[in-house]
Design a protein around this motif. Sequence first.
Motif, short mmCIF file in Angstrom:
data_model
loop_
_atom_site.label_atom_id
_atom_site.label_comp_id
_atom_site.label_asym_id
_atom_site.label_seq_id
_atom_site.Cartn_x
_atom_site.Cartn_y
_atom_site.Cartn_z
N LEU A 7 0.85 -1.18 0.00
CA LEU A 7 0.00 0.00 0.00
C LEU A 7 0.89 1.23 0.00
O LEU A 7 1.63 1.47 0.95
CB LEU A 7 -0.89 -0.04 1.25
N ASP A 8 0.84 2.01 -1.11
CA ASP A 8 1.67 3.22 -1.22
C ASP A 8 3.13 2.88 -0.95
O ASP A 8 3.85 3.64 -0.27
CB ASP A 8 1.18 4.30 -0.25
N GLY A 9 3.58 1.72 -1.43
CA GLY A 9 4.99 1.35 -1.32
C GLY A 9 5.37 0.59 -0.07
O GLY A 9 6.52 0.19 0.10
N GLU A 10 4.43 0.39 0.87
CA GLU A 10 4.75 -0.30 2.11
C GLU A 10 3.96 -1.60 2.22
O GLU A 10 2.79 -1.66 1.84
CB GLU A 10 4.39 0.58 3.32
N ASN A 11 4.60 -2.62 2.78
CA ASN A 11 3.90 -3.87 3.03
C ASN A 11 2.87 -3.70 4.14
O ASN A 11 3.21 -3.20 5.21
CB ASN A 11 4.88 -4.96 3.49
N VAL A 12 1.65 -4.09 3.90
CA VAL A 12 0.67 -4.17 4.98
C VAL A 12 0.05 -5.56 4.93
O VAL A 12 0.16 -6.29 3.95
CB VAL A 12 -0.43 -3.09 4.88
N LEU A 13 -0.60 -5.91 6.03
CA LEU A 13 -1.17 -7.25 6.15
C LEU A 13 -2.64 -7.10 6.54
O LEU A 13 -2.97 -6.35 7.46
CB LEU A 13 -0.42 -8.02 7.25
N ILE A 14 -3.52 -7.80 5.82
CA ILE A 14 -4.94 -7.83 6.17
C ILE A 14 -5.20 -9.15 6.88
O ILE A 14 -4.91 -10.22 6.34
CB ILE A 14 -5.83 -7.72 4.91
N LEU A 15 -5.71 -9.10 8.11
CA LEU A 15 -6.00 -10.37 8.82
C LEU A 15 -7.19 -10.18 9.73
O LEU A 15 -7.66 -9.07 9.94
CB LEU A 15 -4.77 -10.88 9.55
N ARG A 16 -7.73 -11.28 10.24
CA ARG A 16 -8.89 -11.23 11.11
C ARG A 16 -8.47 -10.93 12.56
O ARG A 16 -7.38 -11.33 12.98
CB ARG A 16 -9.66 -12.55 11.07
N ALA A 17 -9.34 -10.27 13.30
CA ALA A 17 -9.03 -9.89 14.68
C ALA A 17 -8.66 -11.11 15.52
O ALA A 17 -7.80 -11.04 16.40
CB ALA A 17 -10.22 -9.16 15.31
N ASP A 18 -9.27 -12.26 15.25
CA ASP A 18 -9.00 -13.44 16.05
C ASP A 18 -7.59 -13.97 15.85
O ASP A 18 -7.11 -14.78 16.62
CB ASP A 18 -10.02 -14.54 15.75
N ASP A 19 -6.91 -13.52 14.78
CA ASP A 19 -5.53 -13.95 14.54
C ASP A 19 -4.54 -13.07 15.29
O ASP A 19 -3.33 -13.26 15.17
CB ASP A 19 -5.23 -13.93 13.04
N ILE A 20 -5.06 -12.08 16.05
CA ILE A 20 -4.20 -11.25 16.89
C ILE A 20 -4.19 -11.84 18.29
O ILE A 20 -5.23 -12.09 18.88
CB ILE A 20 -4.69 -9.79 16.92
N TYR A 21 -2.98 -12.09 18.81
CA TYR A 21 -2.84 -12.82 20.07
C TYR A 21 -2.80 -11.90 21.28
O TYR A 21 -3.35 -12.21 22.33
CB TYR A 21 -1.55 -13.65 20.06
N ALA A 22 -2.09 -10.78 21.16
CA ALA A 22 -1.88 -9.93 22.33
C ALA A 22 -1.50 -8.54 21.88
O ALA A 22 -1.00 -8.34 20.78
CB ALA A 22 -0.79 -10.51 23.23
N VAL A 23 -1.79 -7.57 22.77
CA VAL A 23 -1.37 -6.19 22.54
C VAL A 23 -0.15 -5.93 23.41
O VAL A 23 -0.12 -6.30 24.59
CB VAL A 23 -2.51 -5.21 22.89
N VAL A 24 0.88 -5.30 22.82
CA VAL A 24 2.10 -4.94 23.56
C VAL A 24 1.88 -3.57 24.20
O VAL A 24 1.55 -2.61 23.50
CB VAL A 24 3.33 -4.89 22.62
N GLU A 25 2.00 -3.49 25.54
CA GLU A 25 1.72 -2.21 26.22
C GLU A 25 2.99 -1.58 26.76
O GLU A 25 3.94 -2.29 27.09
CB GLU A 25 0.74 -2.47 27.38
#
Lengths: 95, 95, 95, 95, 95, 95, 95
Positions: free
Chosen positions: G77-95
Motif C-alpha cells: 500500500l503506497d509502497g509499504e507492506n501491509v497485512l490484512i488479517l482477522r481480529a481473532d488472529d491477533i494474540y496480544a497487545v504490547v503495552e
Amino acid sequence: MNLKPLGDRVILKQDEAEVTTASGLFLASDAKEKPQTGTIIAVGEGKMDKDGKLLPMPVKVGDKVIYGKFGGTEVTLDGENVLILRADDIYAVVE
Amino acid sequence: MNLKPLGDRVILKQDEAEVTTASGLFLASDAKEKPQTGTIIAVGEGKMDKDGKLLPMPVKVGDKVIYGKFGGTEVTLDGENVLILRADDIYAVVE
Amino acid sequence: MNLKPLGDRVILKQDEAEVTTASGLFLASDAKEKPQTGTIIAVGEGKMDKDGKLLPMPVKVGDKVIYGKFGGTEVTLDGENVLILRADDIYAVVE
Amino acid sequence: MNLKPLGDRVILKQDEAEVTTASGLFLASDAKEKPQTGTIIAVGEGKMDKDGKLLPMPVKVGDKVIYGKFGGTEVTLDGENVLILRADDIYAVVE
Amino acid sequence: MNLKPLGDRVILKQDEAEVTTASGLFLASDAKEKPQTGTIIAVGEGKMDKDGKLLPMPVKVGDKVIYGKFGGTEVTLDGENVLILRADDIYAVVE
Amino acid sequence: MNLKPLGDRVILKQDEAEVTTASGLFLASDAKEKPQTGTIIAVGEGKMDKDGKLLPMPVKVGDKVIYGKFGGTEVTLDGENVLILRADDIYAVVE
Amino acid sequence: MNLKPLGDRVILKQDEAEVTTASGLFLASDAKEKPQTGTIIAVGEGKMDKDGKLLPMPVKVGDKVIYGKFGGTEVTLDGENVLILRADDIYAVVE
C-alpha cells in the motif's frame, strides 16, 4: 442482460492481475493466496439468518475491493470476465 | 410424471454445456468448478429451521440460473436430463 | 415382523437398479453418486430438536422416492432387501 | 454388578453375527458398515441440552435393535460380551 | 498437593490394564479403542454454556468408571499415574 | 513492558521440561501430547459470546497450571520464555 | 489512498522479522507458527452476529500487536507492506 447474485454473493469485474494502480496499490505476486482487486457490479440481497431475516451486505455496486481468489466462479458476461463470489471473500474496500 | 424435490432442493433442466447464448453469456470452460446454466422446473418447500418453520426459496419455476456442478444428482425424466440440487448451489439468476 | 426406524430415519424397499419405469423415469448409470428409487415402508417419528420437539417427516409410507445411495444400511427383512436411511438422504418424491 | 451408561449411551447384548432369525431378519454380510442386532440391557439418562435439560432416550431396556458397528466399545461383563454405544448409533427397533 | 481440573475435565486413577476384576468385568484387549477402568479422584466445575452457566458433571469423586483411552493426558501425581480427561470421554459408571 | 492477551488467551511462564517438583508432580515424558506446567502471568478479558458478553476466565495471575503443548505460541519477553495460549488449552490448576 | 477492512478484519504494518526491540521483546525464530509484531493501521467495523449486530473490535488504530502469520493476506500500500488479517488472529497487545 443482468445477473442477480443469490444470498450473500456479489459479482465483480476483475482488474488486470498484478498491476500498480495510480493510487499506489500493488498486489504482491508471490503470496500463496493471491489477492486481487475489482469493482462490484451486482450485489445479492444478503445472507438469510435462521429466522428468515436478511443480513445487510458490506459492499455496494461501484465499490473497488480487494478479495481472495479462492471460492469465486468466473463467467464471461457480454464479452467481459466477471467473478461471482461470497461477500465474506471480500477483504477490504479501497477508498 | 412429476418429481417433487424435498426441503431446499430444486430440479432444473440443464443447458447444453459451453455455449454462448443470445444474451451474450458464455461460461468459461477452463474453470475448475465448471459453472452451468439451466432453467428451474420444480422447487422444494424450503429448508426447515430448528423450529420447524420453512425458510423461503430464492428461486421459482421458470428462473434461468447459474449453478455449481458439484452436489447435484442427474436423473433422466421423460427422456430429458434434469438435475436435482440444493438451492445454495445456485449462484445467480439470469435476468 | 416390523422394523420401527428411530429419529429421522426411514425404511424403503428398493427398485431394481437402472430401470426405465413405465412413467418414463430412467436413472443414469454413469453418475458418481448413483441415484435410486424405492418405496417408503416405514417412517421414524422425526428428528428431535434441541427442545425435545419432533420435526415433521417429509415423506410417508407408500411414497415413491429418489434417494442417494450413500449413508443407508441394507438389511434383508422377511426375504426382501430393505434400506434404512435418513430423511435428508431422500432427494425427491415421484408423483 | 451393573454398568450405568452416561449421557445418551446405551449398553446392549449383541446377537451372534450374520444369522437368520426365526422372524426372518437376515443381516447382509457384504455391507461396508455391517449392521448388527442386539438387546438393550441398560440406558443412560439422555443427552443434556445447552440448558442442562435431559432429552428423552428413544429406546428402553429389553428393546431388540439394529445398530451400526462403528462407534461402540466392547466390554465383557460377567462373562458376556456387551457393547456401549450412543443412542444415535441405533437405527431401528425390531417389533 | 492437589490438581483441580478445569471445565468439564476429571482426574482419575487408572486400574492396571487388562484385568478381570472380582466383580467379573474384563476389558477386551483386541478392541481398537481399548476401554479402561479407573476411579475418579477430582472433578471440574463443569462445562460453561453460552450464558456462562455451569452444566452439572455426570460423575463424582469415588466413582469407578469405564472410559476411552484417547483424549486424556497422563501425569504422575505424588508417585502415582493419574489421567486428566473430559467428562464426555467417560462411557459408564460401574455400580 | 507488558503483553495484554486478547480474548480467552493467557500468557504463562513455562517450567523447565520434565522435572520432578518438590510437591511430587512429575510429567511423563513418553506421552504423545506432552503435558507441561507453568505459572500464569497475564490473563485476557475472556471469550466474547454471541451477544458481546464476556465469559469469565477459569484462571488468574499467579496460578500454577498444567497445559497441553499444542496451540500455544512462544515469545521471549524481557529475556524470558513465555507462552501465549487459549484458556481451553489449560487442563488443571495445581493447588 | 485508504483500505477499509471489512467485518472483523484489521490492517497492520508489519515489523521487520526476528528483531529484538528496545522494549526487550524478541520473537523466537524456531517456532512452527512464527509470531510477528506490527502496528494496527485500520480496523473493520467488527463481526456481525446472527441478529445483524456488530461485535466490538479488541484492537484500535495504533496498537502494537503480536499475531499469527497464517490467515493474513499481504498487499503493498503506497509502497509499504501491509497485512490484512482477522481480529481473532491477533494474540496480544504490547503495552
